[in-house]
Design a protein around this motif. Structure first.
Motif, short mmCIF file in Angstrom:
data_model
loop_
_atom_site.label_atom_id
_atom_site.label_comp_id
_atom_site.label_asym_id
_atom_site.label_seq_id
_atom_site.Cartn_x
_atom_site.Cartn_y
_atom_site.Cartn_z
N TRP A 86 0.83 -1.22 0.00
CA TRP A 86 0.00 0.00 0.00
C TRP A 86 0.86 1.26 0.00
CZ3 TRP A 86 -0.58 -3.80 3.85
CH2 TRP A 86 0.12 -3.57 5.03
N GLU A 87 2.07 1.21 0.56
CA GLU A 87 2.94 2.39 0.50
C GLU A 87 3.29 2.72 -0.93
OE1 GLU A 87 5.72 2.83 4.19
OE2 GLU A 87 5.90 0.75 3.50
N ILE A 88 3.67 1.70 -1.69
CA ILE A 88 4.03 1.90 -3.08
C ILE A 88 2.83 2.40 -3.88
CG2 ILE A 88 4.81 0.73 -5.17
CD1 ILE A 88 6.40 -1.16 -3.28
N GLU A 89 1.65 1.85 -3.62
CA GLU A 89 0.44 2.26 -4.33
C GLU A 89 0.05 3.69 -3.97
OE1 GLU A 89 -4.31 1.06 -4.63
OE2 GLU A 89 -2.91 -0.26 -3.58
N VAL A 94 7.86 6.84 -7.81
CA VAL A 94 8.88 7.72 -7.23
C VAL A 94 10.10 7.80 -8.14
CG1 VAL A 94 8.13 7.26 -4.88
CG2 VAL A 94 9.94 5.84 -5.89
N GLY A 95 10.03 7.20 -9.31
CA GLY A 95 11.15 7.17 -10.23
C GLY A 95 11.69 8.55 -10.55
N LEU A 111 16.71 2.61 1.45
CA LEU A 111 17.29 1.96 0.27
C LEU A 111 16.26 1.14 -0.48
CD1 LEU A 111 20.72 1.08 1.89
CD2 LEU A 111 20.29 2.82 0.14
N SER A 112 15.19 0.73 0.19
CA SER A 112 14.09 0.09 -0.53
C SER A 112 13.43 1.08 -1.48
CB SER A 112 13.06 -0.47 0.46
OG SER A 112 13.58 -1.58 1.17
N TYR A 168 9.55 11.05 3.51
CA TYR A 168 9.00 9.78 4.00
C TYR A 168 9.45 9.59 5.44
CZ TYR A 168 8.55 4.66 4.43
OH TYR A 168 8.24 3.39 4.85
N THR A 169 8.54 9.12 6.30
CA THR A 169 8.92 8.91 7.70
C THR A 169 7.91 7.98 8.35
OG1 THR A 169 9.60 10.03 9.74
CG2 THR A 169 7.63 10.89 8.63
#
Length: 318
Positions: A86-89, A94-95, A111-112, A168-169
Motif C-alpha cells: 500500500w505504501e508503493i500504491e 517515485v522514479g 534503500l528500498s 517519507y517517515t
C-alpha cells in the motif's frame, strides 16, 4: 526507526513497577523486555541526548548482530522490499524523484525506496546508524544514496536548505519527537511546493492498549493515557529486535494523537490528502495475540475483533 516504552504520568511519568514487561514502539513497539522507571530528564535536550545513546547502542546489533532476524536483513539484501504494497500504491511512482527519509535508522526502508527508483537521502541523529546505512548502500551498489547525521530539528541546516519532492517517515518515528509542530515546520521547509509528505505509524488506539489474561485467554484492554504530556522515561534491557541483547539503555518518548499530527501539518501549510487505517501492523506488540500476516507485518489472531492497528497519511505542501 522503532519505538518506545510507555508509562504513567506521575512525577517521573512511569506506569509500571520495575522489571515488568511494557509496550515498546518504533513508532511504536511492545516487546517482552525488562523495563524500570527512569528519572525524568531535566529538559528535552537531556532526553534527546540519552535517546541518542540508546539508538547508537542498537545500530550494529540491528544491522549485523542478533537483531538481523527481526529486520530480515538477509532476505532484504537478497531483494525483499521493506515497503508495504500500500505504501508503493499510495505514493505512486517515485522514479527520478528526490526522497528524504527522516529518522531513517539503518537505512533499510530508505534503500528500498532507492530500489523503486527514487534518489534517496536518509537522515538520522545516530552516527552509528548512519554508518550502517552507508555500509548497506555500498553492499547494494546504490552509489547515489546519501546519508546525513542530524537531529530532525537541525535538518534544514544539515541539508543546506535543499528541497525535496518527497519526505517519507514513520514506523515508530514520531514518538521520539518532543514537538510535532517543530517537526511539521521542518518538513514544510524541506519540501518543494506541491511536494509530498508520507508516513506510516501505529494508531493512537494501539498506543492506548495493553494485554491481560482474561477468562478465555489473553485480551486487550484500554490502559494508557494519550493525553499524557511530557516524556515517558524508562530504563530498558535489550532491544525490541533482540530481547536477549546485553545492553541497558535509558529512553524518553512522547505520545501522539491524530489531532496533534494533523493540526501540526495544517498549521504549517499542508493539505491532508488522506488518512487510511489498516488491521495490520509493522511489529507484533503482544505475540500472544498477534500472528504474521506478511513479511514485516502482523495482525490480531482469529477470535479477536479486528481494530485499526496502523495508519498511513499523505499530505501535500501548498
Amino acid at each position: 526507526m522503532v519505538g518506545r516504552p510507555s508509562t504513567l504520568p506521575l512525577v517521573n511519568f512511569g506506569k509500571r513497577n520495575a522489571f515488568q514487561p511494557v509496550r515498546f514502539h518504533r513508532g511504536c513497539r511492545r516487546e517482552v523486555m525488562a523495563w524500570r522507571t527512569a528519572p525524568p530528564p531535566a529538559d528535552n535536550e537531556e532526553a534527546i541526548s540519552e535517546n541518542l545513546e540508546s539508538w547508537d547502542s542498537m545500530a550494529h546489533l540491528h544491522a549485523q548482530g542478533s537483531g538481523t532476524e527481526f529486520y530480515r536483513i538477509d532476505q532484504w539484501l537478497a531483494g525483499e522490499s521493506k515497503l508495504a504494497p500500500w505504501e508503493i500504491e499510495e505514493m505512486g511512482s517515485v522514479g527520478g524523484k528526490s526522497l528524504l527519509h527522516l529518522q531513517c535508522h539503518i537505512g533499510t526502508d530508505t534503500l528500498s525506496w532507492a530500489r523503486e527508483g527514487a534518489k534517496v537521502s536518509g537522515l538520522d541523529f545516530s552516527p552509528n546508524a548512519i554508518a550502517e546505512a552507508e555500509r548497506f548502500a555500498g553492499i547494494l551498489g546504490i552509489d547515489d544514496a546519501r546519508f546525513v547525521v542530524s537531529r530532525v530539528s537541525d535538518a534544514v541546516e544539515a541539508l543546506a536548505g535543499e528541497e525535496f519532492d518527497i519526505i517519507y517517515t514513520g514506523r515508530g518515528a514520531l514518538c521520539w519527537l518532543p514537538d510535532l509542530d517543530e517537526w511539521a515546520q521542518v518538513c514544510a521547509s524541506l519540501l518543494k511546493q506541491d511536494g509530498m509528505l508520507y508516513l506510516e505509524e501505529s494508531t493512537p488506539m494501539v498506543n492506548s492498549l495493553d494485554v491481560e489474561e482474561g477468562p478465555d485467554g489473553p485480551r486487550l484492554f484500554t490502559k494508557y493515557d494519550l493525553f499524557n504530556v511530557g516524556p515517558i522515561s524508562e530504563i530498558g534491557e535489550g532491544s525490541y529486535a533482540s530481547t536477549e541483547a546485553d545492553i541497558e539503555r535509558t529512553t524518553h518518548c512522547w505520545e501522539y494523537r491524530y489531532d496533534t499530527i494533523i493540526n501540526a501539518l495544517l498549521e504549517n501549510g499542508f493539505r491532508i490528502d488522506f488518512l487510511n487505517e489498516r488491521d495490520e501492523l509493522f511489529f507484533a506488540p503482544w505475540p500472544e495475540v498477534f500472528e504474521p500476516s506478511r513479511p514485516n507485518y502482523w495482525r490480531l489472531k482469529e477470535g479477536h475483533v479486528p481494530i485499526p492497528l496502523s495508519f498511513t497519511l499523505r499530505a501535500t505542501k501548498l
